[in-house]
Design an enzyme around this catalytic site. Structure first.
Site, short mmCIF file in Angstrom:
data_model
loop_
_atom_site.label_atom_id
_atom_site.label_comp_id
_atom_site.label_asym_id
_atom_site.label_seq_id
_atom_site.Cartn_x
_atom_site.Cartn_y
_atom_site.Cartn_z
N ASP A 86 11.57 9.78 3.43
CA ASP A 86 12.48 10.70 4.11
C ASP A 86 12.53 10.35 5.60
O ASP A 86 12.10 11.13 6.43
CB ASP A 86 12.06 12.17 3.89
CG ASP A 86 10.63 12.46 4.36
OD1 ASP A 86 9.83 11.50 4.51
OD2 ASP A 86 10.30 13.64 4.59
N HIS B 187 0.81 8.56 9.58
CA HIS B 187 0.71 9.11 8.22
C HIS B 187 1.21 8.12 7.15
O HIS B 187 0.48 7.70 6.27
CB HIS B 187 1.53 10.39 8.09
CG HIS B 187 1.13 11.47 9.02
ND1 HIS B 187 -0.05 12.14 8.93
CD2 HIS B 187 1.78 11.99 10.10
CE1 HIS B 187 -0.13 13.04 9.88
NE2 HIS B 187 0.97 12.98 10.61
C1 BDR Z 1 4.22 13.80 6.46
O1 BDR Z 1 5.27 14.74 6.68
C2 BDR Z 1 6.35 14.13 7.33
O2 BDR Z 1 6.74 14.87 8.44
C3 BDR Z 1 5.90 12.75 7.73
O3 BDR Z 1 6.96 11.81 7.63
C4 BDR Z 1 4.78 12.44 6.76
O4 BDR Z 1 5.29 11.85 5.58
C5 BDR Z 1 3.02 14.20 7.30
O5 BDR Z 1 2.57 15.45 6.95
CA CA Z 2 7.58 10.92 5.48
#
Ligand code: BDR
Ligand code: CA
Length: 303
Positions: A8, A238
């Site tokens: 996303d 992340h």
């Molecule tokens: C996850 O949530 C999204 O905002 C980031 O892209 C990542 O995949 C981190 O909690």
């Molecule tokens: Ca993400």
């Protein structure tokens, strides 16, 4: 290793896709887009833009626009900006989506590359749950699922209980963990140990003006959010950490446990150990400095 990233994009998603494009062990064969940080049409547009910017020529299949059985939460504009790329809002539409919806594309690729395909899911798990519903053999056909999501042994980031990807579609995540493929969970337990700071982005941009420069530009907004909300001097890598877990397992300490996701009430989205469920491997610790180093090394090699 054949890899599809379900994503996303999203600032840290863009970083993960750049990493995958640069990593010599990874053969990135497609991207599937899901709602989450942005609406799904923005996710797929951003994914197409990124693959073009990276000089790739891979399909982008658009998937779920909402969570299973409920309206989705608002996109995470306060974290990723109105278009998913922070202050960079002028993102052209490049090319078009693959004719298959994401779940069908995943099922088809898993059949074509039976036993070989790794799927790295770095958004809500809606497309993965949909692929599992569509084909009861999907879970057996893929080699591994690596999920960025969850906060098993630490607090969440959208609520005290829940991490964003799982929170956006708790039902889908619970379905996946009820009968999971071989799975590695890369949650906040480890991704908050991989902080990437302003100076890291600057150094990256100097070595890789085209791609690293773009990542530095989109990350300014993200870094501001981390500073204001968490008092942190950097942002978590992340989604890149999940991609790195696809190929560098020894950098992680993992425990085996079943998982249940809370699907209702105040603690919705919480990921809880559940011995009655089939086991997945949950990352508990990581060589954070090693992840940061590897990310920089690889992405710096891009133009
Ligand atoms: C996850 O949530 C999204 O905002 C980031 O892209 C990542 O995949 C981190 O909690
Ligand atoms: Ca993400």
């Amino acid at each position: 290793m054949k890899l599809i990233i379900d994503t996303d994009p999203g600032i840290d998603d863009a970083m993960a896709i750049a990493y995958a494009a640069a990593a010599p062990e990874i053969d990135l064969i497609g991207l599937t887009a899901v709602f989450g940080n942005t609406h799904v049409h923005q996710s797929s547009r951003n994914a197409r833009f990124l693959q073009h910017k990276l000089g790739l020529d891979i399909p982008v299949a658009e998937g779920a626009a909402t969570a299973i059985g409920r309206e989705c939460h608002a996109p995470s504009e306060h974290v990723h900006g109105p278009e998913g790329f922070g202050d960079v809002t002028d993102i052209p539409e490049i090319g078009s989506n693959h004719p298959m919806p994401a779940a069908e594309f995943l099922v088809d690729m898993a059949r074509q590359h039976k036993g070989e395909l790794v799927v790295c899911a770095v958004g809500p798990l809606t497309n993965i749950a949909a692929a599992m519903r569509l084909d009861s053999e999907f879970a057996q056909n893929i080699k591994r699922l690596v999920v960025m999501g969850g906060a098993v042994y630490c607090p969440g980031n959208v609520t005290p209980h829940a991490e964003a990807n799982i929170y956006h579609d708790a039902q889908a995540a619970d379905e996946v963990f009820a009968a999971p493929p071989p799975t590695i969970l890369v949650g906040l337990d480890v991704t908050l140990k991989t902080l990437y700071e302003t100076a890291d982005f600057q150094a990256l941009a100097e070595q890789s003006p085209h791609m690293g420069g773009f990542l530095r530009d989109i990350s300014r907004f993200y870094l501001k959010f981390y500073k204001e909300v968490g008092g942190l001097e950097g942002c978590g890598l992340h989604d890149s950490t999940a991609v790195i877990a696809c190929t560098h397992e020894p950098m992680f300490e993992m425990v085996e446990t079943g998982l249940t996701v809370v699907t209702e009430g105040e603690e919705i989205g919480a990921t809880r150990p559940d011995p009655s469920r089939p086991t997945v491997r949950v990352c508990r610790d990581v060589d954070g400095a090693g992840v940061v180093r590897l990310f920089t090394e690889r992405v710096a090699s891009l133009p």
